[in-house]
Write an enzyme that holds these catalytic residues in place. Structure first.
Site, PDB file in Angstrom:
ATOM      1  N   HIS A   1       0.863  -1.190   0.000  1.00 50.50           N
ATOM      2  CA  HIS A   1       0.000   0.000   0.000  1.00 50.50           C
ATOM      3  C   HIS A   1       0.896   1.236   0.000  1.00 50.50           C
ATOM      4  O   HIS A   1       1.869   1.289   0.747  1.00 50.50           O
ATOM      5  CB  HIS A   1      -0.874  -0.010   1.259  1.00 50.50           C
ATOM      6  CG  HIS A   1      -1.907   1.053   1.278  1.00 50.50           C
ATOM      7  ND1 HIS A   1      -1.624   2.357   1.626  1.00 50.50           N
ATOM      8  CD2 HIS A   1      -3.223   1.026   0.961  1.00 50.50           C
ATOM      9  CE1 HIS A   1      -2.736   3.076   1.546  1.00 50.50           C
ATOM     10  NE2 HIS A   1      -3.721   2.292   1.139  1.00 50.50           N
TER      11      HIS A   1
ATOM     12  N   CYS B   1      -3.780   2.388  -4.667  1.00 44.26           N
ATOM     13  CA  CYS B   1      -4.688   3.217  -3.877  1.00 44.26           C
ATOM     14  C   CYS B   1      -4.722   4.605  -4.503  1.00 44.26           C
ATOM     15  O   CYS B   1      -3.787   5.402  -4.315  1.00 44.26           O
ATOM     16  CB  CYS B   1      -4.223   3.273  -2.421  1.00 44.26           C
ATOM     17  SG  CYS B   1      -5.283   4.343  -1.423  1.00 44.26           S
TER      18      CYS B   1
ATOM     19  N   HIS C   1      -7.754   0.188  -4.313  1.00 44.96           N
ATOM     20  CA  HIS C   1      -8.556   1.075  -3.455  1.00 44.96           C
ATOM     21  C   HIS C   1      -8.965   2.250  -4.321  1.00 44.96           C
ATOM     22  O   HIS C   1      -8.090   2.953  -4.844  1.00 44.96           O
ATOM     23  CB  HIS C   1      -7.705   1.651  -2.320  1.00 44.96           C
ATOM     24  CG  HIS C   1      -7.348   0.673  -1.249  1.00 44.96           C
ATOM     25  ND1 HIS C   1      -6.515   1.018  -0.199  1.00 44.96           N
ATOM     26  CD2 HIS C   1      -7.719  -0.613  -1.046  1.00 44.96           C
ATOM     27  CE1 HIS C   1      -6.394  -0.032   0.605  1.00 44.96           C
ATOM     28  NE2 HIS C   1      -7.100  -1.029   0.115  1.00 44.96           N
TER      29      HIS C   1
ATOM     30  N   ASP D   1     -12.287   3.121  -0.840  1.00 44.95           N
ATOM     31  CA  ASP D   1     -11.430   3.340   0.323  1.00 44.95           C
ATOM     32  C   ASP D   1     -11.978   4.552   1.059  1.00 44.95           C
ATOM     33  O   ASP D   1     -11.923   5.664   0.540  1.00 44.95           O
ATOM     34  CB  ASP D   1     -10.005   3.599  -0.145  1.00 44.95           C
ATOM     35  CG  ASP D   1      -9.026   3.640   1.002  1.00 44.95           C
ATOM     36  OD1 ASP D   1      -9.258   2.950   1.998  1.00 44.95           O
ATOM     37  OD2 ASP D   1      -8.040   4.386   0.902  1.00 44.95           O
ATOM     38  N   HIS D   2     -12.490   4.357   2.226  1.00 43.70           N
ATOM     39  CA  HIS D   2     -13.110   5.423   3.025  1.00 43.70           C
ATOM     40  C   HIS D   2     -14.412   5.878   2.355  1.00 43.70           C
ATOM     41  O   HIS D   2     -14.685   5.566   1.202  1.00 43.70           O
ATOM     42  CB  HIS D   2     -12.208   6.654   3.203  1.00 43.70           C
ATOM     43  CG  HIS D   2     -10.861   6.331   3.757  1.00 43.70           C
ATOM     44  ND1 HIS D   2      -9.860   7.244   3.819  1.00 43.70           N
ATOM     45  CD2 HIS D   2     -10.364   5.191   4.292  1.00 43.70           C
ATOM     46  CE1 HIS D   2      -8.777   6.691   4.357  1.00 43.70           C
ATOM     47  NE2 HIS D   2      -9.074   5.449   4.647  1.00 43.70           N
TER      48      HIS D   2
ATOM     49  N   TYR E   1     -14.614   4.767   7.882  1.00 46.58           N
ATOM     50  CA  TYR E   1     -15.245   3.480   7.579  1.00 46.58           C
ATOM     51  C   TYR E   1     -16.674   3.352   8.109  1.00 46.58           C
ATOM     52  O   TYR E   1     -17.065   2.316   8.632  1.00 46.58           O
ATOM     53  CB  TYR E   1     -14.358   2.327   8.077  1.00 46.58           C
ATOM     54  CG  TYR E   1     -13.100   2.215   7.239  1.00 46.58           C
ATOM     55  CD1 TYR E   1     -13.119   1.522   6.033  1.00 46.58           C
ATOM     56  CD2 TYR E   1     -11.925   2.852   7.615  1.00 46.58           C
ATOM     57  CE1 TYR E   1     -11.985   1.442   5.245  1.00 46.58           C
ATOM     58  CE2 TYR E   1     -10.783   2.779   6.829  1.00 46.58           C
ATOM     59  CZ  TYR E   1     -10.827   2.077   5.651  1.00 46.58           C
ATOM     60  OH  TYR E   1      -9.704   1.999   4.856  1.00 46.58           O
TER      61      TYR E   1
HETATM   62  C1  DNO Z   1      -6.529   3.498   5.495  1.00 45.08           C
HETATM   63  C2  DNO Z   1      -6.001   2.333   4.760  1.00 45.08           C
HETATM   64  C3  DNO Z   1      -4.606   1.967   5.235  1.00 45.08           C
HETATM   65  C4  DNO Z   1      -4.220   0.606   4.720  1.00 45.08           C
HETATM   66  C5  DNO Z   1      -2.886   0.097   5.221  1.00 45.08           C
HETATM   67  C6  DNO Z   1      -2.443  -1.072   4.411  1.00 45.08           C
HETATM   68  O1  DNO Z   1      -7.688   3.599   5.678  1.00 45.08           O
HETATM   69  O2  DNO Z   1      -6.064   2.476   3.411  1.00 45.08           O
HETATM   70  O3  DNO Z   1      -4.607   1.955   6.617  1.00 45.08           O
HETATM   71  O4  DNO Z   1      -5.148  -0.340   5.118  1.00 45.08           O
HETATM   72  O5  DNO Z   1      -1.929   1.078   5.172  1.00 45.08           O
HETATM   73  O6  DNO Z   1      -1.378  -1.724   5.020  1.00 45.08           O
END
Ligand code: DNO
Length: 408
Positions: free
Chosen positions: A243, A281, A308, A361-362, A380
């Site tokens: 990530h 991401c 993501h 993501d979020h 989340y």
């Molecule tokens: C945040 C996420 C990160 C991700 C980690 C992966 O919300 O995208 O915390 O899960 O960094 O290791």
């Protein structure tokens, strides 16, 4: 035409789930339109191995809800691996054992990160948008306040302009003690899925362990980790997906090695294996104006193993906030087009694992979620993520539908 019709070859719609303690239950996740889940065994301390039984137990919970465990997020890398101190042999053995046990349960996509000290960082976890919903935001002035007034990091001032330093002082002094404490905790104790109970002194100790570790040394430590675990990943058919740094620029005077396209190129060169891949991401990468997301998706598509999808809006003062999934600075339709094309390419080569798992993501805190107690994992809540998931699924469906109209 049904959005789940297999011949549309969409990315696999997924949601993150933090395990049985997550206030968003799996029934909601199923109803959101997700068919799969990114999850982790957050109850197991960093550095310990995951037993096959504990993996199977989680998998059975998901199966009972008709959901697939499509990606591990994350199998965390212990700080001692990042700083190359301590019993690395045991840490590497535990990591490879976890990979073997995951593969034995047919879970083959494993996300991790190599960010020093903190995972993702924001300075405002309830930034109010014009429509009344709330999002996550990063503001260098507030981060300066954290570094200079709470952490008291020697030399921190040199990373900021005089104007930022003055604004930070003013903002810090305008807060009550309770507000300051909440602000500090929201920066130092938001590790995904777990409350480590860290205090500011712990962060000082953790930072001290990075004395003498610059980008070059941290890269060597990542390379050592990859050399130790990738052969096992290859043997058992697991794809590791790193990530990116979030945010993708240096913080706290620490090294940062996964923020830009050239960082990803270096990563791939460390160990040339398809098991050494990327969690693409868009939200993280997009906070750095140097990153052209569409060209990065094209450059790295064959090594992207998990996705993501999220966007940020950058502002001239160096701050950014998390925009709507289809808004902000990311050209989401173009990114998704590249990812759909990559899946097609994989299918044409006969790969059975052609499908890319993606999750929104979020999401923004909105509607009913605004009146509920804050979720332990900022970003989340259910409804905002579901909005993102729906928009992204609609986008994919639309792109596929348009292809068919054109070829008719
Ligand atoms: C945040 C996420 C990160 C991700 C980690 C992966 O919300 O995208 O915390 O899960 O960094 O290791």
């Amino acid at each position: 035409m049904n959005i789940h019709a297999p011949d549309l070859y969409l990315l696999e719609p997924s949601m993150r789930w933090f395990g049985p303690g997550d206030p968003v239950p799996l029934t909601y996740i199923r109803q959101s339109g997700a068919t799969a889940v990114f999850t982790s065994l957050h109850q197991i301390p960093y550095g310990e191995s995951w037993s096959r039984e504990s993996i199977r137990e989680r998998k059975e919970i998901l199966d009972a809800h008709g959901l697939k465990w499509t990606a591990v997020e994350s199998l965390p890398v212990h700080e001692q691996v990042k700083t190359a101190r301590g019993d690395l042999k045991t840490l590497f053995r535990n990591y490879t054992l976890s990979l073997e046990n995951l593969a034995a349960e047919e879970i083959r996509t494993v996300i991790y990160n190599f960010m020093p000290v903190l995972d993702w960082v924001r300075t405002d976890i309830r930034y109010v948008l014009p429509d009344g919903s709330e999002c996550l935001r990063f503001d260098p002035v507030r981060f300066a306040a954290f570094e200079i007034h709470a952490l008291k990091r020697p030399g921190a001032e040199s990373d900021y302009t005089t104007e930022q330093i003055n604004q930070a002082k003013c903002w810090w002094e305008g807060m009550t003690d309770t507000q300051r404490q909440e602000f500090v905790q929201s920066i130092i104790d938001v590790f995904p899925g777990v409350k480590l109970g860290l205090r500011i002194e712990d962060i000082r100790d953790m930072l001290a362990r990075y004395d003498g570790i610059d980008d070059r040394v941290l890269s060597e430590n990542l390379s050592r980790f990859l050399e130790a675990v990738i052969p096992t990943a290859e043997r058992v058919g697991v794809r590791l997906a790193i990530h990116p740094d979030d945010p993708p620029f240096p913080l706290l005077g620490l090294p940062r090695i996964l923020s830009t396209a050239s960082d990803v190129e270096k990563l791939f060169r460390m160990v040339d294996s398809s098991s050494n891949g990327l969690c693409f991401c868009t939200g993280s990468f997009s906070a750095n104006p140097k990153n052209d997301l569409v060209s990065m998706a094209k450059m790295f598509s064959s090594r992207i193993h998990a996705v993501h999808l999220r966007s940020t809006q950058r502002l001239p003062d160096g701050s950014f906030y998390e925009a709507d999934h289809l808004g902000g600075s990311v050209n989401m339709p173009a990114v998704v087009r590249v990812l759909l094309d990559e899946q097609d390419r994989r299918r044409q080569t006969g790969r059975s694992d052609w499908q890319l798992p993606f999750r929104p993501d979020h999401g923004h805190t909105m509607m009913d979620d605004l009146s509920k107690p804050p979720v332990p994992n900022p970003g989340y809540t259910c409804i905002g993520r579901m909005r993102g998931l729906s928009e992204l699924r609609g986008l994919m469906f639309g792109l596929r539908y348009a292809e068919r109209i054109q070829t008719r």
